[in-house]
Write an enzyme that holds these catalytic residues in place. Structure first.
Site, PDB file in Angstrom:
ATOM      1  N   LYS B  98      46.595  47.259  36.204  1.00 16.39           N
ATOM      2  CA  LYS B  98      46.502  47.014  34.765  1.00 16.39           C
ATOM      3  C   LYS B  98      46.666  48.368  34.101  1.00 16.39           C
ATOM      4  CE  LYS B  98      43.661  45.455  31.033  1.00 16.39           C
ATOM      5  NZ  LYS B  98      42.490  46.165  30.544  1.00 16.39           N
ATOM      6  N   GLY B 159      36.447  45.960  22.786  1.00 20.61           N
ATOM      7  CA  GLY B 159      35.006  45.938  22.536  1.00 20.61           C
ATOM      8  C   GLY B 159      34.618  45.543  21.126  1.00 20.61           C
ATOM      9  N   ALA B 185      41.617  42.194  25.283  1.00 23.56           N
ATOM     10  CA  ALA B 185      40.797  42.918  24.311  1.00 23.56           C
ATOM     11  C   ALA B 185      40.656  42.172  22.995  1.00 23.56           C
ATOM     12  CB  ALA B 185      41.334  44.315  24.036  1.00 23.56           C
ATOM     13  N   GLY B 186      39.456  42.178  22.505  1.00 23.18           N
ATOM     14  CA  GLY B 186      39.176  41.641  21.181  1.00 23.18           C
ATOM     15  C   GLY B 186      38.404  40.333  21.171  1.00 23.18           C
ATOM     16  N   ALA B 207      35.913  41.514  28.795  1.00 27.43           N
ATOM     17  CA  ALA B 207      34.773  42.126  29.476  1.00 27.43           C
ATOM     18  C   ALA B 207      33.563  42.130  28.546  1.00 27.43           C
ATOM     19  CB  ALA B 207      35.102  43.543  29.938  1.00 27.43           C
ATOM     20  N   SER B 208      33.652  42.921  27.472  1.00 26.57           N
ATOM     21  CA  SER B 208      32.493  43.129  26.598  1.00 26.57           C
ATOM     22  C   SER B 208      31.884  41.829  26.101  1.00 26.57           C
ATOM     23  CB  SER B 208      32.896  43.957  25.379  1.00 26.57           C
ATOM     24  OG  SER B 208      33.459  45.167  25.790  1.00 26.57           O
TER      25      SER B 208
END
Lengths: 388, 264
Positions: B98, B159, B185-186, B207-208
């Protein structure tokens, strides 16, 4: 040579300048001694070893440029001679230097340097940011342009110093491993030094090569005392692990928002990052702020340094002179010569200093290329500028 | 949906949720969340993990049978990213990467020029490259052209939990792409990932949103359900949106006032 306590030439200070002077003097047949509690120390232990006559050019320092270039030209032969004599590898590397700009202000500054280099007939090539990054892919993407100077090489000053100690030993130079407490003067002439235990070391000629300490040797008459001051430089050493090698292929430097930062990659994986410039007297503490600023600026220049081990932090003292140029040769005091005040260029100026000092010791006069650097240029003026 | 597989560089995955491990407060919590998410592919920052050290997040992934997707987080230049990817391949024996090349620490937005250069180099070097990219349809197309196995546009900054700020760009990217498009992301909550899948994304990477949730395990279940719901909705085909009501039971003789499909 007569007794160990008497010599033809006594050199005060066993840093690179004192060592090269002693070596060249001994080669000319002078019975030579060096007085220094720890020969092979001094500012060269901290210095990065850039031989940067062209990228270190400053307005108003064209005279110094001449001496810097003369010394740079002598380096290949000088290094080869030392290596052949001592078997020491000096880490002399003809890798060139890339000076880059990270924003438009720094770019304008670098453009001006390029113009000055061209007026001075020096070889340097202007590159776009993209071209800089093709040469050094780990440079930050924000690089706006740069100067490629293939003639600015590097050497490892620690290895150079060790080789000079070895060369001196082979040439029969005597090392007095004590401090020179004061200069002895008799009948208007320098006659040697006295050590802390009262021992007198006598000599026909005395060379004061004490780096930043040169300005405060007791016994030297006020009007002869060199106007040299300590300029502190903090320097970091990182290591490039083999899996990241080569990381950088040449010396990379920049002015980042007004402050100088350089990264000097050695073939053995050492990466030297320097240097601060601080006027703090004899202070050699490494500070959080100094390390932070160097890493911050170096990171802006080459972001990938964050992955490298930080193996050493150290501060040294450059012997600064009023015009940033060295003080070489005879003084108004008979029998006393100076070889000091090399400021940022001590390592670069080592070959030419050795030659000029040997010439001065033998003939009483400086060779042509070193004549502008006589200590007499400061004599009266320096004295009148002294505060009461 | 056993036959509805996500294919990345010749590998097939029945889960369309790719997890990240950043932000996890502990390995136990992370492990429960990973199990709940049903993920089969999880990314790990190679600059923050040493594969030779036992007991790290890599051991957790190994135990759970989850494939590791090394990433190049923290790289600012193509040169660093290429170097990091090569070290990861050597250490983990995987050609998956990635690819992240960020422009600055404050926004963590990708540096498009560095990204494209690194992608090209790594594809030439035999990697299966999954680039974290801006939600820029042109850049996505160029990444595909240099041979990336997928494109992974951001919905909003890493994040931030701001969801997909420009669904229109996602639609454009999906429309042109011949490789899987994966939201990277987001995502903040389950509806964000459902929307991504409804827009035609082939998968979601996050993830976050899970690791920093009050209950990571439960949020992981929510994300899994969100991905599945969005995927099913996409495959089922949503009804065209309308300005006015339409009774579910037919009303004879009713005029069609606006035959054009309104702007979405």
């Amino acid at each position: 040579m007569s007794s160990p306590r008497t010599s033809d030439v006594l050199v005060i200070g066993g840093g690179i300048i004192g060592l090269v002077t002693a070596w060249r003097a001994a080669q000319r047949g002078f019975g030579t001694a060096v007085v220094d509690p720890a020969p092979g120390g001094g500012a060269a232990q901290v210095a990065a070893g850039m031989l940067a006559a062209v990228t270190e050019l400053h307005h108003g320092e064209q005279t110094l440029l001449g001496l810097n270039l003369a010394s740079a030209r002598r380096y290949p032969e000088f290094a080869a001679e030392l290596t052949e004599l001592t078997g020491h590898d000096l880490g002399y590397r003809r890798c060139g230097t890339l000076a880059v700009a990270l924003d438009s202000d720094d770019r304008a500054h670098l453009r001006e340097l390029h113009a000055l280099q061209q007026q001075s007939g020096l070889e340097s090539e202007w590159l776009s940011g993209r071209e800089c990054r093709r040469l050094e892919p780990l440079l930050a993407p924000g690089v706006r342009g740069g100067l490629r100077v293939d003639g600015d090489h590097q050497i490892d000053p620690r290895r150079l110093t060790a080789a000079l100690v070895a060369a001196c030993e082979r040439a029969g130079v005597v090392f007095h491993r004590v401090r020179a407490e004061r200069l002895s003067v008799a009948g208007g002439r320098a006659t040697g030094v006295v050590t802390p235990d009262g021992t007198a070391l006598a000599a026909g000629q005395v060379v004061l090569a004490g780096g930043s300490l040169s300005g405060r040797l007791a016994g030297v008459p006020q009007d002869v005392l060199p106007p040299v001051r300590p300029v502190k430089g903090q320097v970091l050493r990182l290591t490039v692990p083999p899996r990241y090698a080569p990381f950088l292929n040449r010396t990379v430097r920049a002015v980042v928002r007004g402050s100088q930062v350089y990264l000097v990659p050695r073939e053995n994986g050492e990466l030297v990052v320097g240097a601060t410039s601080e006027e703090l007297g004899w202070d050699t503490t490494v500070t959080a702020g100094g390390v932070y600023e160097l890493l911050r600026d170096a990171h802006e220049l080459v972001p990938g340094i964050t992955e490298l081990p930080l193996t050493e932090t150290r501060a040294g003292l450059r012997p600064g002179s009023p015009d940033n140029a060295p003080l070489l040769g005879p003084t108004e005091l008979a029998g006393l010569l100076l070889a000091t005040g090399h400021y940022r260029n001590g390592v670069l100026l080592t070959p030419v200093t050795g030659d000029a000092m040997a010439h001065a010791l033998a003939t009483g006069e400086l060779p042509d290329e070193a004549r502008p650097f006589t200590p007499r240029r400061f004599g009266a003026a320096a004295l009148s500028e002294q505060p009461a | 949906m056993a036959d509805d597989l996500l294919v990345l560089g010749g590998r097939s995955f029945s889960s369309r949720l790719i997890m990240g491990t950043g932000g996890a407060t502990g390995l136990e919590v992370l492990e429960r969340a990973l199990v709940a998410s049903g993920t089969e592919l999880t990314t790990v920052a190679m600059r923050r993990v040493d594969p030779s050290v036992h007991g790290s997040v890599l051991s957790v992934l190994e135990r759970l049978g989850i494939e590791v997707l090394p990433n190049t987080a923290g790289c600012f230049t193509a040169g660093e990213a290429v170097l990091t990817a090569r070290l990861a391949r050597e250490a983990l024996g995987t050609d998956l990467v990635k690819l992240e090349v960020i422009a600055d620490e404050r926004t963590l937005l990708p540096d498009p020029i560095e990204l494209l250069e690194a992608a090209e180099t790594l594809v030439d070097d035999g990697f299966t490259v999954l680039p974290y990219t801006n939600d820029d349809p042109v850049l996505a197309r160029k990444l595909e052209e240099v041979g990336c196995a997928a494109v992974m546009p951001l919905g909003s900054p890493i994040g931030s939990g701001l969801g997909i700020r420009n669904p229109h760009n996602f639609r454009l990217i999906v429309e042109h792409a011949r490789v899987p498009v994966i939201l990277d992301a987001g995502a903040g909550t389950a509806s964000d990932v459902a929307l991504a899948m409804e827009l035609g994304c082939a998968g979601v990477m996050l993830a976050s949103a899970v690791t920093r949730a009050r209950d990571p395990e439960r949020m992981a279940s929510a994300m899994r359900a969100g991905v599945e719901a969005g995927r099913l909705a996409r495959l089922a085909g949503r009804i065209p949106p309308r300005y006015f009501a339409e009774a579910s039971s037919p009303v004879e003789g009713r005029a069609v006032l606006d035959p054009e499909r309104p702007a979405f």
